[in-house]
Design an enzyme around this catalytic site. Sequence first.
Site, PDB file in Angstrom:
ATOM      1  N   HIS A 193       4.273   4.372  -1.819  1.00 19.88           N
ATOM      2  CA  HIS A 193       2.977   4.576  -2.453  1.00 19.88           C
ATOM      3  C   HIS A 193       1.917   5.094  -1.477  1.00 19.88           C
ATOM      4  O   HIS A 193       1.855   4.689  -0.328  1.00 19.88           O
ATOM      5  CB  HIS A 193       2.492   3.271  -3.097  1.00 19.88           C
ATOM      6  N   ASP A 194       1.141   6.047  -1.967  1.00 21.50           N
ATOM      7  CA  ASP A 194      -0.026   6.594  -1.275  1.00 21.50           C
ATOM      8  C   ASP A 194       0.314   7.436  -0.046  1.00 21.50           C
ATOM      9  O   ASP A 194      -0.572   7.791   0.722  1.00 21.50           O
ATOM     10  CB  ASP A 194      -1.005   5.484  -0.883  1.00 21.50           C
ATOM     11  N   GLY A 226       4.230   2.641   2.819  1.00 23.87           N
ATOM     12  CA  GLY A 226       2.985   2.926   2.116  1.00 23.87           C
ATOM     13  C   GLY A 226       1.881   3.428   3.033  1.00 23.87           C
ATOM     14  O   GLY A 226       1.776   3.028   4.195  1.00 23.87           O
TER      15      GLY A 226
END
Length: 262
Positions: free
Chosen positions: A121-122, A139
């Site tokens: 994520h991200d 992440g």
Amino acid sequence: MSLIHPTALVDPKAELAADVSVGPYSVIGADVRIGAGTTIGAHCVIEGRTTIGANNRIGHHNALGGAPQDKKYAGEPTALEIGDGNTIREFCTFNCGTVQDAGTTRIGNDNWVMAYVHIAHDVQLGSHCILANLATLAGHVHVGDWVIVGGLTGVHQFVKIGAHAMAGFQTALSQDVPPFMMVDGNPAKVHGFNVEGLRRRGFDAARIAQVKQMHRLLYRNGLTLEQSKLEIAALKGAVEGGDGDVEAVLAFLGASRRGIVR
């Protein structure tokens, strides 16, 4: 003839360009958008708020746009964005972002992503990068353009890798890698700069020599980081076309929060 295999499940709300190819038993969710010329292999799952650009080649058994592997995630409408011209080989997992960060995981253009790569994520991945088999980006990792990440390499959350850098096989990265540098090992150490990569990308001898000097100032001359930054800044104006390289290194060093690999 339809380019969507009859065993594929494509939600009626999904937006696919007319020439998108979808292989057997793949599943495409309602909020997915896929651009022209992209091919999807067999047994893929593409879900969430995922946007995929044009002319991507997505191999078999990929899972793209799934929920982030973050216990704080509570179903917020976050996203995954993939640019144009990427090759994504088999068994890769790319997750959507989180509201604690940008909310969107982004993949640039013309990347070569080999099998079993995880992009969490991200993550913000630039363009023209190579991620070898089983590379794992945790992440919030940021990766610049033209970066090479070796097979079985793990990148700790929030780490930044600068443009044109290279991480060797089985590297454990828990600190930032400045632009142009070559690292490997566990713990990671810098072992020179990516001279061959720069040659292939059209850097002339003078620019390469200046990058070499920046490497020496950071890693070979016994200077503190602040002293290195002052010496690197003094290189501006010395080489035609080289000021951008100097500014890229200085900006990276100024933005580093985890500290750089030393």
